[in-house]
Motif scaffolding. Structure first.
Motif: not given
Length: 367
Positions: A21-26, A111-126, A128-131
């Motif tokens: 997988v790929e992680l974006g920059a902090p 934020l912790n259990l069910i969202g799967g994303t940051r508060s802005d809706g983005s995921s830090p993990i992709t 092959d380009g898919t979140a």
């Protein structure tokens, strides 16, 4: 982007699969952590089974421990090279956070259990380009590297044994917090803990550091009851051999227990714990059955000052409680090592199987 390897759950009920997988920059308020160890918790298994609305495919894990590799803008609490434990995240701004109750943060669930994303809706993990589903408890630590919220991190001494301390991020602080933050036993109190798993045994160890007079462990596995005795339980009840309600009445001379901690998620066990309360006694609900589960109570039995309290993560303020737990574990006043079994990260599915079978109380993955 940082390339790493994560244990991905592709769909509800599927096994963990090691995948690149790929992680974006902090980003602002985030850090990148190189994981050294991560505890395996029943909450991870609940999400992996599809029992929680966490988006899959995704990366779970919420008891991480590792070394900070990079920090994003605005991070002040930690620096590159710091050794850290990872716990839950919170917004830091709502009324509950400001009052010292971040486990009841207004944004805790997404934020912790069910969202799967940051508060802005983005995921830090992709991949092959898919979140992928990520940001689990602000960390998703079932990977060699994780993007974690600064608020998830607790800095520890560089010599601290991360492979021993990783479970403090969830299970141990939950059990200890149930005792210290909710029940707060007074001299002579009687406490019962139903379920001698990682959370229950943590509660027993914590209760052993209080002036409680009787600490009663209830379980169905003799080996776990034996361990509970070694960790501080003064009495045990084997629920396969005794009626729990009758045993508690006998052990308390009919007076009831001052505090009960229910960790199994079994509604019948919870009702028994509630019925066993003395006047002004408190039952703490830790074990979580499926959403929508209800437990009937006798309202008139509650009138003599009895309390039922739900609990998340020990109602902990992590920057205060977890360092205290670290000191207790390292000094062997809280012998956490008695609960742990270590596995290489590649053996995560064996760790899951051993946890489900009861062969391992608290698996810890090593990277």
């Amino acid at each position: 982007m940082t390339a790493t390897t994560a244990a991905v759950v592709e769909s509800g009920g599927a096994a963990f699969t090691l995948s690149p997988v790929e992680l974006g920059a902090p980003r602002f308020g985030e850090v990148r952590v190189r994981l050294v160890a991560a505890g395996l918790c029943h909450t991870d298994l609940g999400a992996a089974s599809g029992g929680l609305p966490f988006p899959l495919p995704g990366v779970l894990g919420h008891e991480g421990a590792g070394v900070v590799e990079a920090v994003g803008p605005g991070v002040t609490r930690v620096s590159e090279g710091d050794h850290v434990l990872l716990s839950f995240t919170s917004c830091g701004n709502c009324g509950k956070c400001r009052a010292g109750h971040p486990a009841y943060c207004a944004t805790w669930l997404p934020l912790n259990l069910i969202g799967g994303t940051r508060s802005d809706g983005s995921s830090p993990i992709t991949r092959d380009g898919t979140a992928l589903g990520g940001h689990f408890f602000g960390q998703s630590s079932f990977a060699h590297h994780a993007i974690a919220d600064e608020r998830s991190l607790i800095k520890v001494d560089p010599d601290a044994p991360l492979d021993l301390l990783a479970p403090l991020g969830c299970g141990v602080q939950t059990g200890a917090g149930a005792v210290w933050n909710v029940l707060r036993p007074r001299p002579g109190d009687t406490i019962v803990v139903t379920g001698a798993g990682a959370v229950g045994l943590s509660a027993i160890m914590a209760a052993n550091l209080t002036p409680a007079r009787k600490i009663i462990a209830v379980d169905r596995v003799p080996e776990r009851l034996h361990l509970a005795t070694e960790l501080g339980a003064t009495h045990v009840v084997d629920a396969t051999q005794q009626d729990t309600a009758e045993a508690l009445a006998e052990l308390t001379g009919g007076a009831g227990v001052d505090g009960a901690i229910e960790t199994t998620g079994n509604t019948g066990v919870l009702r028994t714990a509630i019925d066993a309360l003395a006047p002004c006694g408190t039952a703490v609900i830790v074990g979580a059955p499926p959403f929508g589960t209800e437990v009937p109570v006798d309202v008139n039995m509650m009138l003599p000052g009895r309390h039922i309290v739900g609990l998340t993560l020990g109602d902990s303020e992590t920057q205060t409680l977890i360092p205290a737990l670290v000191d207790l574990v390292i000094s062997d006043r809280l012998p956490l090592q008695r609960l742990l079994t270590h596995y290489q990260f590649a053996d995560i599915n064996r760790a899951v199987a051993d946890m489900n079978s009861g062969a391992s109380i608290k698996p810890v993955l090593l990277f």
